[in-house]
Design a protein around this motif. Structure first.
Motif, PDB file in Angstrom:
ATOM      1  N   ARG A   1      -5.131  -1.908   8.293  1.00  0.00           N
ATOM      2  CA  ARG A   1      -4.048  -1.508   9.324  1.00  0.00           C
ATOM      3  C   ARG A   1      -3.997  -2.590  10.314  1.00  0.00           C
ATOM      4  O   ARG A   1      -3.476  -3.791  10.514  1.00  0.00           O
TER       5      ARG A   1
ATOM      6  N   PHE B   1       2.808   3.199   2.932  1.00  0.00           N
ATOM      7  CA  PHE B   1       2.475   3.890   3.403  1.00  0.00           C
ATOM      8  C   PHE B   1       1.826   5.244   3.187  1.00  0.00           C
ATOM      9  O   PHE B   1       2.229   5.982   1.993  1.00  0.00           O
TER      10      PHE B   1
ATOM     11  N   ARG C   1       8.771  -1.880  11.870  1.00  0.00           N
ATOM     12  CA  ARG C   1       7.900  -2.730  12.456  1.00  0.00           C
ATOM     13  C   ARG C   1       7.035  -3.939  11.383  1.00  0.00           C
ATOM     14  O   ARG C   1       6.868  -5.350  11.691  1.00  0.00           O
ATOM     15  N   ASP C   2       6.019  -2.794  10.353  1.00  0.00           N
ATOM     16  CA  ASP C   2       6.229  -3.576   8.951  1.00  0.00           C
ATOM     17  C   ASP C   2       6.830  -4.200   8.344  1.00  0.00           C
ATOM     18  O   ASP C   2       6.965  -5.336   7.821  1.00  0.00           O
TER      19      ASP C   2
ATOM     20  N   ASP D   1       9.073  11.259  12.517  1.00  0.00           N
ATOM     21  CA  ASP D   1       8.209  10.121  11.704  1.00  0.00           C
ATOM     22  C   ASP D   1       7.513   9.077  12.182  1.00  0.00           C
ATOM     23  O   ASP D   1       8.721   8.451  12.300  1.00  0.00           O
TER      24      ASP D   1
ATOM     25  N   THR E   1       2.786  -9.622   5.025  1.00  0.00           N
ATOM     26  CA  THR E   1       1.914  -8.329   4.563  1.00  0.00           C
ATOM     27  C   THR E   1       2.935  -7.791   4.628  1.00  0.00           C
ATOM     28  O   THR E   1       3.827  -7.354   5.618  1.00  0.00           O
ATOM     29  N   ASN E   2       3.359  -7.096   3.861  1.00  0.00           N
ATOM     30  CA  ASN E   2       3.771  -5.349   4.053  1.00  0.00           C
ATOM     31  C   ASN E   2       3.143  -4.269   3.307  1.00  0.00           C
ATOM     32  O   ASN E   2       1.874  -4.421   2.306  1.00  0.00           O
ATOM     33  N   THR E   3       3.542  -2.897   4.104  1.00  0.00           N
ATOM     34  CA  THR E   3       2.880  -2.213   3.519  1.00  0.00           C
ATOM     35  C   THR E   3       2.854  -0.678   3.535  1.00  0.00           C
ATOM     36  O   THR E   3       4.354  -0.773   3.035  1.00  0.00           O
TER      37      THR E   3
ATOM     38  N   PRO F   1       2.058  -9.482  15.479  1.00  0.00           N
ATOM     39  CA  PRO F   1       2.488  -8.504  15.823  1.00  0.00           C
ATOM     40  C   PRO F   1       2.890  -8.351  13.614  1.00  0.00           C
ATOM     41  O   PRO F   1       3.286  -9.596  13.712  1.00  0.00           O
ATOM     42  N   PRO F   2       2.707  -7.076  13.417  1.00  0.00           N
ATOM     43  CA  PRO F   2       3.436  -7.206  12.300  1.00  0.00           C
ATOM     44  C   PRO F   2       4.346  -7.287  12.205  1.00  0.00           C
ATOM     45  O   PRO F   2       4.516  -7.948  10.495  1.00  0.00           O
ATOM     46  N   GLN F   3       5.701  -7.259  12.789  1.00  0.00           N
ATOM     47  CA  GLN F   3       7.226  -8.192  11.554  1.00  0.00           C
ATOM     48  C   GLN F   3       7.330  -9.714  11.723  1.00  0.00           C
ATOM     49  O   GLN F   3       7.520 -10.369  11.133  1.00  0.00           O
TER      50      GLN F   3
ATOM     51  N   GLY G   1       9.289  -6.119   9.908  1.00  0.00           N
ATOM     52  CA  GLY G   1      10.078  -7.230   9.832  1.00  0.00           C
ATOM     53  C   GLY G   1      10.723  -6.937  12.055  1.00  0.00           C
ATOM     54  O   GLY G   1      11.453  -8.081  12.079  1.00  0.00           O
TER      55      GLY G   1
ATOM     56  N   HIS H   1       4.717   7.459   3.264  1.00  0.00           N
ATOM     57  CA  HIS H   1       5.929   6.936   2.510  1.00  0.00           C
ATOM     58  C   HIS H   1       6.509   5.984   4.326  1.00  0.00           C
ATOM     59  O   HIS H   1       6.901   5.063   3.945  1.00  0.00           O
ATOM     60  N   GLY H   2       7.274   7.327   5.145  1.00  0.00           N
ATOM     61  CA  GLY H   2       7.418   6.869   6.047  1.00  0.00           C
ATOM     62  C   GLY H   2       9.031   5.844   6.047  1.00  0.00           C
ATOM     63  O   GLY H   2       9.546   5.701   6.430  1.00  0.00           O
TER      64      GLY H   2
ATOM     65  N   ALA I   1       8.572  -2.111   0.339  1.00  0.00           N
ATOM     66  CA  ALA I   1       7.266  -3.175   0.652  1.00  0.00           C
ATOM     67  C   ALA I   1       7.888  -4.703   0.257  1.00  0.00           C
ATOM     68  O   ALA I   1       7.907  -5.798  -0.291  1.00  0.00           O
TER      69      ALA I   1
ATOM     70  N   VAL J   1       5.556   7.206  11.403  1.00  0.00           N
ATOM     71  CA  VAL J   1       5.197   6.241  10.444  1.00  0.00           C
ATOM     72  C   VAL J   1       6.453   5.900  10.213  1.00  0.00           C
ATOM     73  O   VAL J   1       6.195   4.004   9.773  1.00  0.00           O
ATOM     74  N   ALA J   2       7.384   5.689  10.274  1.00  0.00           N
ATOM     75  CA  ALA J   2       8.580   5.398  10.398  1.00  0.00           C
ATOM     76  C   ALA J   2       8.758   4.008  11.168  1.00  0.00           C
ATOM     77  O   ALA J   2       9.771   3.339  10.399  1.00  0.00           O
TER      78      ALA J   2
ATOM     79  N   LEU K   1      -0.655  -3.971  12.144  1.00  0.00           N
ATOM     80  CA  LEU K   1      -0.410  -2.890  12.783  1.00  0.00           C
ATOM     81  C   LEU K   1      -1.568  -2.033  13.778  1.00  0.00           C
ATOM     82  O   LEU K   1      -1.346  -1.465  14.729  1.00  0.00           O
TER      83      LEU K   1
END
Lengths: 259, 358
Positions: B54, B88, A167-168, A159, B84-86, B78-80, A170, B91-92, B154, A161-162, B59
């Protein structure tokens, strides 16, 4: 329904199986036979050939060389093959499939051609001395595409997206690989490494062209075959059989390979 | 929206665009999102709304423009490193981890003390009503539960902006409606700014206190959902958000002549134009009931079709020139007065007609 046809079919299949497994059985059986000739009748159970083998300095030198080639080959192939697979999964199928095929060319062409090409490359172009390092290079050619194929297959159901989620939340790219990708593909990596190990261990043609002097187990067997038909060859062959079948079986289990 | 909210937005986009090869997926977006708001971004699939989200989350990097969060330029962060948090769409979740490990992931990476992680994780799971599920592997949860783990994962980070990328679209209708209610409650409890991307018009209206309608990479209109519905600026918005009747006509000196044969006064430049009328703004009168009151616009025609929808009925009136008008929300008590084939009159207040850009 068709008893005659069915019986014929059964006979053909049985003979095919016997023909394919027969040599393996002969090797294993005669490695435990006390007689010095590889011919029937069997003369009795004995571990003499194994004793002879284990007391031979040449055998141990070859065994050490085999490990000195197969272990680094397995580790390096796993690293580069995995990096290849991870890079390819970021590309579209249209881009990654031809690339993966191109990288797999060394396992599709005759090993003799690869071996000759390698020797020319090493000696004429790169001035790399023949030896165990050169053998490792040659074995990487064969095993790295295999690792890439195994890991790519695993990544197909991974996956992605995981990874973005990591990354999202942190994670740096390395942390995302370390904490999300790696735990999920670990089994595939171990399996791929064991496959690479097994292939390297019994590879012969590239080895004999690039090793220069010295032996690995496979060239040792070949050397002994040329001088004598000593049944200790059967003992080596049986050992190789156990190690390669064992590591391949573990590998297939770990990668959950189904057909 | 009060004055301070617009003066000091939590998020500001200036000229943001994203180009892939020769295609501009997102074009020149100017946008300010008020602190604490719940904004819905609505648009058809492929309109660039997910790409926009995104880019806010880091992202995807924009190819032009700048993005500022809480006064800080984050365009190329970069996202980290973004506040913000997403959540999806798919779901991921981390399949090899338990619910607790999933939710604790971000806080562990941030090296928060163990006790703080435990407290915040259990608070977040309570908020999404998943307390008691801490040790479940995530692949043993239902779709709705998985989406709530993603939400908790998130939210636990207390992002300045929570980005939600169609998080409910994979759920069935009942569950989706329940989750919408939960999301509204969570926004009130947890605070913070939420940006919710969806292609579902009803969802956008149910959730957001602000609505942004996007099409072909541009923002077509932004504002409170009621305003966008009642006063759509373009043909696209009028058509995409709810149902609409459109009338073409000509204006000269502020006087409009519509092709359906009615006239009204509406200032604006001379030339051809288009007016919109919401189907529920019109009323239907049977022949002989006196017709529309003074001050209302009216047209007469033949009832082409009348559909009883239960609480209300829906009618298509065909005018003599072949034009059709859709009328919605006819009370159930009046349905019997109309039958297909009969003549009737539709009427509406002049103010219900809104000029839309082509």
């Amino acid at each position: 329904m068709r008893p005659f046809g069915a019986i014929l079919w059964f006979i053909v299949i049985t003979m095919l199986v016997l023909f394919m497994l027969g040599p393996l059985a002969i090797v294993v059986v005669f490695s435990f036979n006390s007689g010095a000739l590889v011919s029937l009748p069997l003369t009795g159970f004995s571990l003499d050939w194994y004793r002879a083998l284990f007391s031979s300095a040449e055998f141990w030198a070859a065994f050490q060389n085999s490990l000195a080639v197969a272990v680094p080959t397995a580790l390096l192939a796993t690293v580069t093959g995995t990096m290849t697979a991870l890079a390819l999964t970021r590309k579209s199928a249209a881009a990654s499939v031809p690339l993966l095929t191109a990288l797999s060319v060394p396992i599709m062409i005759p090993p003799l051609v690869v071996a000759i090409g390698l020797v020319v490359l090493y000696v004429r172009w790169l001035s790399v001395p023949l030896g165990l390092g050169a053998v490792i290079g040659g074995h990487l050619l064969l095993t790295q595409p295999l690792v890439a194929l195994v890991v790519s297959a695993r990544m197909a159901s991974f996956d992605r997206v995981a990874l973005e989620a990591a990354r999202d939340l942190g994670a740096s790219p390395w942390q995302a690989f370390r904490h999300v990708t790696l735990p999920q593909i670990r089994a595939a990596l171990v399996g791929a490494a064991l496959l690479a190990f097994a292939i390297s261990l019994d590879e012969f043609i590239i080895t004999i062209f690039t090793i220069g002097s010295g032996n690995t187990l496979s060239t040792f067997v070949w050397g002994k075959m040329r001088t004598s038909l000593d049944p200790s060859i059967n003992a080596i062959a049986t050992l190789l059989l156990v190690i390669t079948i064992g590591s391949t079986a573990i590998a297939l289990r770990m990668t959950r390979y189904r057909g | 929206m009060n004055a301070t909210a617009t003066d000091d937005p939590i998020l500001r986009l200036a000229g943001v665009g994203r180009r892939y090869g020769q295609t501009d997926v997102v074009k020149d977006i100017e946008l300010a999102i008020p602190r604490g708001s719940f904004t819905s971004i609505l648009g058809p699939s492929g309109c660039g709304k997910s790409t926009l989200l995104r880019m806010i989350g880091g992202l995807t990097l924009p190819t032009s423009g700048s993005i500022e969060i809480d006064g800080e330029d984050v365009t190329y962060l970069p996202p980290q490193k973004r506040p913000t948090n997403t959540v999806f769409q798919s779901h991921g979740l981390f399949a090899h981890m338990s619910v607790r490990e999933n939710v604790a992931f971000g806080l562990s990476l941030a090296r928060r003390p163990r006790s703080e992680i435990d407290d915040r994780v259990s608070d977040a799971l309570k908020l999404v009503r998943l307390d008691g599920f801490e040790n479940r592997p995530v692949d043993r949860l239902s779709g709705g539960q998985q989406q709530r783990v993603a939400l908790a994962r998130a939210l636990v980070m207390r992002p300045k902006i929570l980005l939600l990328d169609e998080p409910l679209s994979a759920l069935d209708l009942k569950l989706r409606q329940a989750m919408q209610e939960e999301l509204r409650a969570i926004h009130q409890d947890a605070g913070g700014t939420f940006i919710f991307v969806t292609h579902d018009q009803a969802e956008a209206f149910a959730l957001g206190d602000r609505l942004i309608v996007m099409n072909e990479g541009r923002i077509e209109q932004a504002g409170p959902p009621g305003d966008v519905y009642a006063r759509p600026r373009s043909l696209f918005v009028a058509d995409f958000v709810g149902d609409a009747n459109f009338f073409t006509g000509m204006r000269s000196n502020g006087r409009i002549d519509l092709d359906i044969g009615i006239c009204l006064d509406l200032p604006g430049p001379d030339g051809s134009l288009q007016l919109m009328l919401r189907p529920e703004a019109a009323r239907l009168h049977a022949a002989g009931d006196g017709g529309p009151e003074d001050g209302r616009l009216g047209v007469e025609g033949k009832i082409k079709e009348i559909v009883d929808l239960g609480p209300f009925a829906h009618c298509i009136l065909e005018l003599d020139g072949g034009y059709r008008i859709e009328i919605a929300g006819i009370p159930r008590t009046m349905v019997d007065a109309f039958a297909a084939g009969n003549r009737a009159t539709a009427s509406w207040p002049e103010a219900a007609m809104v000029e839309v850009a082509p």
